[in-house]
Design an enzyme around this catalytic site. Sequence first.
Site, PDB file in Angstrom:
ATOM      1  N   HIS A 106       0.821  -1.224   0.000  1.00 43.80           N
ATOM      2  CA  HIS A 106       0.000   0.000   0.000  1.00 43.80           C
ATOM      3  C   HIS A 106       0.846   1.261   0.000  1.00 43.80           C
ATOM      4  O   HIS A 106       0.316   2.363   0.095  1.00 43.80           O
ATOM      5  CB  HIS A 106      -0.930   0.042   1.201  1.00 43.80           C
ATOM      6  CG  HIS A 106      -1.748  -1.187   1.413  1.00 43.80           C
ATOM      7  ND1 HIS A 106      -1.320  -2.249   2.196  1.00 43.80           N
ATOM      8  CD2 HIS A 106      -2.956  -1.564   0.936  1.00 43.80           C
ATOM      9  CE1 HIS A 106      -2.234  -3.198   2.212  1.00 43.80           C
ATOM     10  NE2 HIS A 106      -3.238  -2.824   1.447  1.00 43.80           N
ATOM     11  N   ASP A 208      33.404 -32.405  12.707  1.00 44.06           N
ATOM     12  CA  ASP A 208      33.547 -33.680  12.018  1.00 44.06           C
ATOM     13  C   ASP A 208      34.725 -33.722  11.038  1.00 44.06           C
ATOM     14  O   ASP A 208      34.544 -33.655   9.827  1.00 44.06           O
ATOM     15  CB  ASP A 208      32.222 -33.990  11.299  1.00 44.06           C
ATOM     16  CG  ASP A 208      32.184 -35.411  10.750  1.00 44.06           C
ATOM     17  OD1 ASP A 208      33.222 -36.099  10.783  1.00 44.06           O
ATOM     18  OD2 ASP A 208      31.117 -35.824  10.268  1.00 44.06           O
ATOM     19  N   HIS A 211      34.781 -37.340   8.737  1.00 47.25           N
ATOM     20  CA  HIS A 211      34.151 -37.702   7.467  1.00 47.25           C
ATOM     21  C   HIS A 211      35.096 -37.468   6.289  1.00 47.25           C
ATOM     22  O   HIS A 211      34.937 -38.084   5.242  1.00 47.25           O
ATOM     23  CB  HIS A 211      32.860 -36.896   7.245  1.00 47.25           C
ATOM     24  CG  HIS A 211      33.089 -35.504   6.735  1.00 47.25           C
ATOM     25  ND1 HIS A 211      33.544 -34.478   7.533  1.00 47.25           N
ATOM     26  CD2 HIS A 211      32.959 -34.965   5.487  1.00 47.25           C
ATOM     27  CE1 HIS A 211      33.662 -33.374   6.807  1.00 47.25           C
ATOM     28  NE2 HIS A 211      33.321 -33.639   5.570  1.00 47.25           N
ATOM     29  N   HIS A 216      35.310 -37.584   1.256  1.00 52.56           N
ATOM     30  CA  HIS A 216      35.984 -36.793   0.213  1.00 52.56           C
ATOM     31  C   HIS A 216      37.176 -37.525  -0.418  1.00 52.56           C
ATOM     32  O   HIS A 216      38.011 -36.896  -1.067  1.00 52.56           O
ATOM     33  CB  HIS A 216      36.472 -35.455   0.797  1.00 52.56           C
ATOM     34  CG  HIS A 216      35.365 -34.600   1.347  1.00 52.56           C
ATOM     35  ND1 HIS A 216      34.269 -34.239   0.624  1.00 52.56           N
ATOM     36  CD2 HIS A 216      35.199 -34.034   2.570  1.00 52.56           C
ATOM     37  CE1 HIS A 216      33.462 -33.491   1.375  1.00 52.56           C
ATOM     38  NE2 HIS A 216      34.004 -33.370   2.551  1.00 52.56           N
ATOM     39  N   ASP A 371      29.322 -33.599   0.754  1.00 54.10           N
ATOM     40  CA  ASP A 371      28.735 -33.369   2.081  1.00 54.10           C
ATOM     41  C   ASP A 371      27.216 -33.375   2.030  1.00 54.10           C
ATOM     42  O   ASP A 371      26.560 -34.040   2.826  1.00 54.10           O
ATOM     43  CB  ASP A 371      29.204 -32.013   2.649  1.00 54.10           C
ATOM     44  CG  ASP A 371      30.671 -32.034   3.041  1.00 54.10           C
ATOM     45  OD1 ASP A 371      31.146 -33.079   3.510  1.00 54.10           O
ATOM     46  OD2 ASP A 371      31.337 -30.998   2.877  1.00 54.10           O
TER      47      ASP A 371
HETATM   48 FE1  FES Z   1       0.183  -2.175   3.561  1.00 53.00          FE
HETATM   49 FE2  FES Z   1       2.813  -2.426   3.737  1.00 53.00          FE
HETATM   50  S1  FES Z   1       1.699  -0.689   3.196  1.00 53.00           S
HETATM   51  S2  FES Z   1       1.356  -3.951   4.003  1.00 53.00           S
HETATM   52 FE    FE Z   2      33.129 -32.186   4.056  1.00 51.59          FE
END
Ligand code: FES
Ligand code: FE
Length: 454
Positions: A106, A208, A211, A216, A371
């Site tokens: 708005h 970790d 792993h 890897h 990962d």
């Molecule tokens: Fe109405 Fe932001 S102006 S929700």
């Molecule tokens: Fe890793």
Amino acid sequence: MDDRLQVRSMVDARHGRVKPQIYADPEIYQLELERVFARSWLFLAHESMLPKAGDFFTTSMGEDPVVVVRQKDGSLQAYLNQCRHRGMRLCHADGGNTKAFTCPYHGWAYGLDGGLTSVPLEEQAYRNQLDKSRWGLTRVPRLATYKGLVFGNWDESAPSLEAYMGDMAWYLDGFLDRRAGGTEVLGGIHKWVIDCNWKFAAEQFCSDQYHAPYTHASAVQVLQASPANKSDGKPLGEGQTARPVWADALGGVQFGGQGHGSAFFFTEKPDANVWVDGAVSAYFRDTYPEAEARLGKVRALRLAGHNTLFPTLSWLNGTQTLRVWHPRGPNKIEVWAFCLCDREAPAEVKDALIKSHARAFGPAGFLEQDDSENWVEVQKVLQGHKARQTEFCMEMGLGHEARRADGIPGVTNYTFAETAARGFYQHWANMMSAENWDEIQALNASYEKELVHE
Ligand code: FES
Ligand code: FE
């Protein structure tokens, strides 16, 4: 049973046990948003991303969208990114520079300081009776910066950022403070979604090391064989096998405390990192004396390993990836990966680093995919009822915690351990169950006291 006590019973860090329900239960997730994410210090941005008045960056704290804004006086503020009229997301851009934020719904407009400055049809529709001073944006009450990293906290009673980090600051300095001039973020941010709980990613980066040799293995074999990634620049000879960094490592350390964690190998080589391009590796070699003078040998040499600042900020030295695991429901995270570089590094090194970073830890990075495949599969298994009830084993290195005499701070263990993971879940359980920060800190202190008998 009280919700919070029930959650507490799902973590038994003293015996290295965790109930996997904590990764999948929607009610636990809602409680996390309130008790973990609305009370912890969360990374918002790097100062280098907001140099001028009016610069802004949108991110989130847990699931709450926020916008961080550079003020006219040079300070930073952060606000909930939610219009006060009907709650529309106020700012839709990832970042930029502005004089005001205007809501797309708005048309309410807010100044850089978060104040409501203008309302369409104010005279006709509101009869000039709207008190605009009470409808400003909701401000993040605590903001603090540590060596370029900007953090926010919703909880006014939380400890200071420094107290929250505790011993982890020493490990973080090894990433942020190698050179005079500090660090900056290079390029944009990689963002992608992984179908897993945020704790799998955060805990792995916390603790970790275990792993890496297995998950890897193939990536490391390929990388190590490339002349560009060897410090001597020579290809492997015939019949020679690539040796991963841990094969030559002289041991290492894991630190865990207050939910944070760090784990790495010791090395004698200033460029002992196989994940980065040759130009970056040469830069680490060339700047080693400055880094050693600023940080001491252990941290200046430390170019690999894992780190998490609880709950969701992780980084890897060497590849210079800094990432946030934004929670998006119990089964989903949005990963945001930033490439952090010494501000004083030459342009060609920055260019090489950003490519190395994307190659290893971008969304299609060869290490990244290893990962995430694991985390996604674990999460799928947890769709099963029995699977959610079946305890996980977190016993590695249990009872071998120690404090060191060599200046490496905090409660530590051998690098292959689950000390930091146990500390991560203990702190998580403490946050989930304690009423306030005094209680959280007392629970953490008593847990750590039991770990090391001095
Ligand atoms: Fe109405 Fe932001 S102006 S929700
Ligand atoms: Fe890793």
